[in-house]
Design an enzyme around this catalytic site. Structure first.
Site, PDB file in Angstrom:
ATOM      1  N   CYS A   2      52.236  64.871  94.945  1.00 37.20           N
ATOM      2  CA  CYS A   2      51.333  65.978  94.603  1.00 37.20           C
ATOM      3  C   CYS A   2      49.877  65.534  94.688  1.00 37.20           C
ATOM      4  O   CYS A   2      49.544  64.403  94.423  1.00 37.20           O
ATOM      5  CB  CYS A   2      51.604  66.431  93.176  1.00 37.20           C
ATOM      6  SG  CYS A   2      53.338  66.786  92.889  1.00 37.20           S
ATOM      7  N   ARG A  27      49.669  63.473 101.821  1.00 38.82           N
ATOM      8  CA  ARG A  27      50.577  62.942 100.780  1.00 38.82           C
ATOM      9  C   ARG A  27      51.920  63.652 100.784  1.00 38.82           C
ATOM     10  O   ARG A  27      52.844  63.217 100.126  1.00 38.82           O
ATOM     11  CB  ARG A  27      49.917  63.073  99.411  1.00 38.82           C
ATOM     12  CG  ARG A  27      48.610  62.304  99.269  1.00 38.82           C
ATOM     13  CD  ARG A  27      47.799  62.811  98.097  1.00 38.82           C
ATOM     14  NE  ARG A  27      48.468  62.506  96.850  1.00 38.82           N
ATOM     15  CZ  ARG A  27      48.139  61.486  96.066  1.00 38.82           C
ATOM     16  NH1 ARG A  27      47.172  60.688  96.438  1.00 38.82           N
ATOM     17  NH2 ARG A  27      48.754  61.260  94.939  1.00 38.82           N
ATOM     18  N   TRP A  74      54.738  68.568  95.282  1.00 34.58           N
ATOM     19  CA  TRP A  74      55.949  68.022  95.895  1.00 34.58           C
ATOM     20  C   TRP A  74      57.011  68.178  94.820  1.00 34.58           C
ATOM     21  O   TRP A  74      56.962  67.507  93.785  1.00 34.58           O
ATOM     22  CB  TRP A  74      55.709  66.550  96.242  1.00 34.58           C
ATOM     23  CG  TRP A  74      56.807  65.883  97.011  1.00 34.58           C
ATOM     24  CD1 TRP A  74      57.152  66.076  98.316  1.00 34.58           C
ATOM     25  CD2 TRP A  74      57.719  64.895  96.506  1.00 34.58           C
ATOM     26  NE1 TRP A  74      58.199  65.251  98.657  1.00 34.58           N
ATOM     27  CE2 TRP A  74      58.568  64.527  97.576  1.00 34.58           C
ATOM     28  CE3 TRP A  74      57.900  64.270  95.291  1.00 34.58           C
ATOM     29  CZ2 TRP A  74      59.573  63.572  97.441  1.00 34.58           C
ATOM     30  CZ3 TRP A  74      58.898  63.320  95.152  1.00 34.58           C
ATOM     31  CH2 TRP A  74      59.734  62.987  96.221  1.00 34.58           C
ATOM     32  N   ASN A 100      50.356  66.163  87.747  1.00 39.86           N
ATOM     33  CA  ASN A 100      51.216  65.230  88.500  1.00 39.86           C
ATOM     34  C   ASN A 100      51.964  64.408  87.475  1.00 39.86           C
ATOM     35  O   ASN A 100      51.402  64.010  86.465  1.00 39.86           O
ATOM     36  CB  ASN A 100      50.374  64.294  89.382  1.00 39.86           C
ATOM     37  CG  ASN A 100      49.870  64.993  90.635  1.00 39.86           C
ATOM     38  OD1 ASN A 100      50.188  66.161  90.875  1.00 39.86           O
ATOM     39  ND2 ASN A 100      49.067  64.287  91.416  1.00 39.86           N
ATOM     40  N   GLY A 101      53.232  64.112  87.765  1.00 41.06           N
ATOM     41  CA  GLY A 101      54.017  63.289  86.848  1.00 41.06           C
ATOM     42  C   GLY A 101      55.244  64.064  86.371  1.00 41.06           C
ATOM     43  O   GLY A 101      55.556  65.126  86.893  1.00 41.06           O
ATOM     44  N   GLU A 486      62.686  47.644 109.550  1.00 35.98           N
ATOM     45  CA  GLU A 486      61.464  48.459 109.562  1.00 35.98           C
ATOM     46  C   GLU A 486      61.462  49.436 110.728  1.00 35.98           C
ATOM     47  O   GLU A 486      61.125  50.614 110.594  1.00 35.98           O
ATOM     48  CB  GLU A 486      60.237  47.544 109.612  1.00 35.98           C
ATOM     49  CG  GLU A 486      58.904  48.241 109.752  1.00 35.98           C
ATOM     50  CD  GLU A 486      58.599  49.232 108.629  1.00 35.98           C
ATOM     51  OE1 GLU A 486      59.299  49.234 107.598  1.00 35.98           O
ATOM     52  OE2 GLU A 486      57.671  50.035 108.812  1.00 35.98           O
ATOM     53  N   LYS A 490      61.315  53.539 110.432  1.00 34.28           N
ATOM     54  CA  LYS A 490      60.313  54.361 111.131  1.00 34.28           C
ATOM     55  C   LYS A 490      60.984  55.500 111.890  1.00 34.28           C
ATOM     56  O   LYS A 490      60.586  56.645 111.819  1.00 34.28           O
ATOM     57  CB  LYS A 490      59.509  53.497 112.103  1.00 34.28           C
ATOM     58  CG  LYS A 490      58.546  52.544 111.440  1.00 34.28           C
ATOM     59  CD  LYS A 490      57.303  53.193 110.906  1.00 34.28           C
ATOM     60  CE  LYS A 490      57.179  53.459 109.458  1.00 34.28           C
ATOM     61  NZ  LYS A 490      57.612  52.633 108.435  1.00 34.28           N
ATOM     62  N   GLU A 493      62.543  58.148 109.454  1.00 35.30           N
ATOM     63  CA  GLU A 493      61.704  58.973 108.568  1.00 35.30           C
ATOM     64  C   GLU A 493      60.822  59.951 109.326  1.00 35.30           C
ATOM     65  O   GLU A 493      60.381  60.939 108.734  1.00 35.30           O
ATOM     66  CB  GLU A 493      60.885  58.116 107.617  1.00 35.30           C
ATOM     67  CG  GLU A 493      59.867  57.216 108.239  1.00 35.30           C
ATOM     68  CD  GLU A 493      59.065  56.459 107.167  1.00 35.30           C
ATOM     69  OE1 GLU A 493      58.869  56.966 106.056  1.00 35.30           O
ATOM     70  OE2 GLU A 493      58.625  55.347 107.466  1.00 35.30           O
ATOM     71  N   HIS A 509      80.760  42.214 112.491  1.00 31.72           N
ATOM     72  CA  HIS A 509      81.584  42.435 111.288  1.00 31.72           C
ATOM     73  C   HIS A 509      81.657  43.913 110.940  1.00 31.72           C
ATOM     74  O   HIS A 509      81.714  44.273 109.768  1.00 31.72           O
ATOM     75  CB  HIS A 509      81.026  41.607 110.128  1.00 31.72           C
ATOM     76  CG  HIS A 509      80.946  40.151 110.452  1.00 31.72           C
ATOM     77  ND1 HIS A 509      82.033  39.304 110.375  1.00 31.72           N
ATOM     78  CD2 HIS A 509      79.930  39.401 110.933  1.00 31.72           C
ATOM     79  CE1 HIS A 509      81.676  38.088 110.760  1.00 31.72           C
ATOM     80  NE2 HIS A 509      80.411  38.111 111.108  1.00 31.72           N
ATOM     81  N   LYS A 608      53.717  60.459 100.644  1.00 32.57           N
ATOM     82  CA  LYS A 608      53.031  59.205 100.989  1.00 32.57           C
ATOM     83  C   LYS A 608      53.122  58.200  99.856  1.00 32.57           C
ATOM     84  O   LYS A 608      53.290  57.022 100.090  1.00 32.57           O
ATOM     85  CB  LYS A 608      51.565  59.455 101.321  1.00 32.57           C
ATOM     86  CG  LYS A 608      50.809  58.200 101.732  1.00 32.57           C
ATOM     87  CD  LYS A 608      51.432  57.534 102.942  1.00 32.57           C
ATOM     88  CE  LYS A 608      50.783  56.213 103.289  1.00 32.57           C
ATOM     89  NZ  LYS A 608      51.533  55.478 104.341  1.00 32.57           N
TER      90      LYS A 608
HETATM   91  C1  AGP Z   1      57.345  53.778 104.734  1.00 26.07           C
HETATM   92  O1  AGP Z   1      57.019  54.279 106.019  1.00 26.07           O
HETATM   93  C2  AGP Z   1      57.473  54.884 103.708  1.00 26.07           C
HETATM   94  N1  AGP Z   1      56.352  55.719 103.681  1.00 26.07           N
HETATM   95  C3  AGP Z   1      57.883  54.367 102.346  1.00 26.07           C
HETATM   96  O2  AGP Z   1      59.076  53.644 102.508  1.00 26.07           O
HETATM   97  C4  AGP Z   1      56.860  53.440 101.651  1.00 26.07           C
HETATM   98  O3  AGP Z   1      56.771  52.205 102.322  1.00 26.07           O
HETATM   99  C5  AGP Z   1      57.365  53.198 100.213  1.00 26.07           C
HETATM  100  O4  AGP Z   1      57.391  54.429  99.533  1.00 26.07           O
HETATM  101  C6  AGP Z   1      56.483  52.203  99.441  1.00 26.07           C
HETATM  102  O5  AGP Z   1      55.199  52.717  99.296  1.00 26.07           O
HETATM  103  P1  AGP Z   1      54.037  51.735  98.735  1.00 26.07           P
HETATM  104  O6  AGP Z   1      53.881  50.621  99.732  1.00 26.07           O
HETATM  105  O7  AGP Z   1      52.830  52.599  98.650  1.00 26.07           O
HETATM  106  O8  AGP Z   1      54.486  51.219  97.407  1.00 26.07           O
END
Ligand code: AGP
Length: 613
Positions: A2, A27, A74, A100-101, A486, A490, A493, A509, A608
């Site tokens: 949010c 975000r 969000w 937020n929260g 990684e 990518k 997501e 395996h 984000k």
């Molecule tokens: C990665 O592309 C994602 N956006 C997500 O996995 C992110 O790395 C994760 O939420 C950790 O965020 P941070 O590094 O801000 O703690």
């Protein structure tokens, strides 16, 4: 996550609030809303969907007022719909607030308020807070707004970043935080609030980071900050360290592509003033005070989430190689609910781009409560994790806007490499000669990354093929196993294709059963020490008619006979291949997502910064 914007001052209210929301769009959100107090009444508009739909709803609506708030939501409690969007009000539409929260005890509070005659119009936890505050104001007409907010928050369990306006108290905002970031922007006869300084950076660079359990009352000309126990605070006005153009797209179609192409610069920035090859020296100012802790460290625990967790997997190999002490890498969400055994000499590193990830923050607090030294590797200056660790190192990568993390990963690995080198030299287990060779190579990496980015032609062609599949497998070994994870993350997501990262040899395996013509396999096979073993894995895939994209080292012509597609990266030391092999995977996921018409910068369901657990 949010986004919150608040403004009090003479500028056109709607414009300031909406432009602030746009700066926070990256975000991730599913609804948006705005409220202003004007002529002794509240004007409030909120929509399900994007900010441009809110703008359409506001076209022609006169919403000036002297104080206003806005929010992108969000969804946590209650589905994304107009009613559940913020801002929220109480029974009498006297106050409006954005939050937020998570209010953990909202059900109990809701029951109490219903018994006292309140009626609710949403299913959100946030609305409960609006009724509580309004109740304090109605009980005592003399009650100042900040007292009502403070008293209401004392009944709340959970986390909040909250901004409140009251049409009976025009021209002021009341702001409070616990566990959810809120910053104040200090202007000339105007003041701002944001969940992130990007919300108001175009108006002022003077910023106050509100701390947990602090509450601020803000007017256009003044602000006061107190604790929730009503003790006056003396906040420090700091300055935003990054330039506004860093959050503009700069001619790229998406923030993610811009940030991929920023990496030669950001990797260089992560070393600036810190790496001195000729002196065989690594100087990390943020760790100067804790050299004694680094020297005596007998065990390292890394805790992080997502991409940051992958960077920690690379760091594990670096530290075990250079420092020769055991390292564990823990998902923060798992670690925070475990009963970890901390022995003497344990040091915990929290790694986070945003510095606000709730699970990572909780994990570091767990370690701190046990008296363990906690160090941070963070990008967002002044973020909660940065401020709660005992010491740490900033990435200096500038704001990362794309939800899919790219430049943060390479900057994290660059900083973590420096930490490993520093620790290896401090405890004497990394020879001066070897360290010199490594430092002379690390400073060459920005140029090597740039050379990969200068030739991305084949990647967009390969992306056309990957864009038509439903599954993909990413394989790597040694330093490149984390890169396989990684690369798979990518692709998942931002293109919504199911992709799995796996240690290359582990494929035998189980996952090898998946190999067929519809399951392309990405294999990281740079010319490192384990390369011959990776070739064996490639042969196993070929024997089952798997289609293979290999990331290999320039000059390796034999690999072309083993792969359907090859992308080359420059030669480097084994320990630095992650910084090079990840680049083609970032680009591949980007072009696949574009080919599939996905929302690259704001992928569905993602945020984000995950500031809720
Ligand atoms: C990665 O592309 C994602 N956006 C997500 O996995 C992110 O790395 C994760 O939420 C950790 O965020 P941070 O590094 O801000 O703690």
């Amino acid at each position: 996550m949010c986004g919150i914007v608040g403004y009090v001052g003479p500028k056109p209210m709607k414009g300031v609030l909406l432009s602030g929301l746009r700066r926070l769009e990256y975000r991730g959100y599913d609804s948006a809303g705005i409220a202003v107090e004007q002529d002794d009444k509240l004007l409030l508009v909120k929509v399900t969907g994007k900010i441009h739909e809110l703008e359409q709803r506001l076209a022609g609506v006169d919403m000036e007022g002297s104080a206003g708030i806005a929010h992108t939501r969000w969804a946590t409690h209650g589905e994304p719909n107009d009613a559940n969007a913020h801002p929220h009000t109480g029974c009498n539409d006297r106050i409006a607030l954005v939050h937020n929260g998570i209010i953990e005890n909202y059900q109990a509070l809701r029951t109490l308020l219903l018994e006292r005659g309140h009626h609710f119009s949403t299913k959100t936890d946030t609305e409960v807070l609006a009724h509580l505050i309004e109740e304090y104001l109605e009980k005592d007409e003399e009650c100042p707004l900040d007292d009502a907010v403070r008293l209401a928050l004392q009944e709340v369990d959970g986390t909040f970043g909250v901004v409140v306006i009251d049409h009976n108290n025009p021209g002021q905002l009341v702001v409070a935080r616990r566990g959810s970031p809120i910053v104040l922007g200090v202007g000339e006869n105007e003041n701002f609030v944001g969940s992130d300084s990007a919300a108001f950076a175009e108006h002022t660079r003077d910023i106050i980071y509100l701390n947990d359990d602090e509450i601020a009352t803000i007017t256009a000309s003044d602000y006061t900050v107190k604790t929730l126990q009503d003790e006056v605070c003396n906040p420090i006005v700091e300055e935003i360290t990054w330039e506004l153009d860093r959050i503009e797209k700069g001619g790229f179609d998406h923030f993610m592509l811009k940030e991929i192409h920023e990496q030669p610069q950001t990797v260089e920035d992560a070393m600036r003033g810190r790496v001195h090859p000729d002196l065989c020296e690594v100087k990390l100012g943020g760790l100067e005070e804790v050299h004694d802790i680094l020297v005596s460290a007998e065990r390292i625990i890394f805790t992080a989430c997502g991409t940051s967790w992958h960077a920690c997997l690379v760091a594990r190999r670096l530290i075990e190689d250079f420092v020769r002490i055991p390292v564990e890498v823990e998902y923060a969400s798992e670690f925070r609910y475990s009963r970890p055994v901390f022995n003497k000499g344990t040091v915990l590193f929290a790694v986070s781009q945003s510095g606000e990830t709730a699970d990572t923050l909780a994990a570091l607090r767990l370690a701190k409560d046990e008296g363990i030294p906690v160090l941070g590797v963070v990008n967002s200056v002044g973020s909660t994790i940065a401020r709660e660790t005992d010491a740490g190192v900033y990435l200096h990568a500038g704001p990362e806007i794309g939800v899919a993390s790219t430049k943060a990963f390479t900057s994290q690995v660059t900083v973590l490499s420096q930490i490993a080198l520093l620790m290896g030299r401090l405890n004497g287990r990394l020879s001066k000669k070897r360290c010199e060779g490594i430092l002379h190579e690390i400073v060459r990496l920005p140029g090597k990354i740039r050379s990969i980015l200068d030739d991305t032609g084949s990647i967009s062609e390969i992306a056309e093929v990957f864009g038509r599949v439903n599954n993909a497998l990413y394989l790597g070994r040694g330093y490149n196993f984390p890169v396989a994870l990684e690369g798979a993350l990518k692709l998942k997501e931002i293109s919504y294709i199911h992709a799995e990262g796996y240690p290359a040899a582990e494929m035998k395996h189980g996952p090898i059963a998946l190999i067929d013509d519809d399951m392309p396999v990405v294999v990281l096979a740079p010319g490192d020490q384990i390369y011959p073993k990776v070739i064996s894995n490639i042969e196993e895939i070929r024997a089952r008619k798997g289609r293979i994209l290999v990331i290999a080292t320039e000059g390796n012509e034999t690999i072309r006979d083993l792969a359907d597609w090859v992308i080359f990266v420059p030669k480097t030391l084994d320990c630095f291949y992650p910084l090079l092999t990840v680049i083609p995977l970032q680009l591949l996921s980007y072009y696949v997502a574009v080919a599939r018409g996905c929302d690259v910068d704001q992928p569905r369901n993602l945020a984000k910064s995950v500031t809720v657990e």
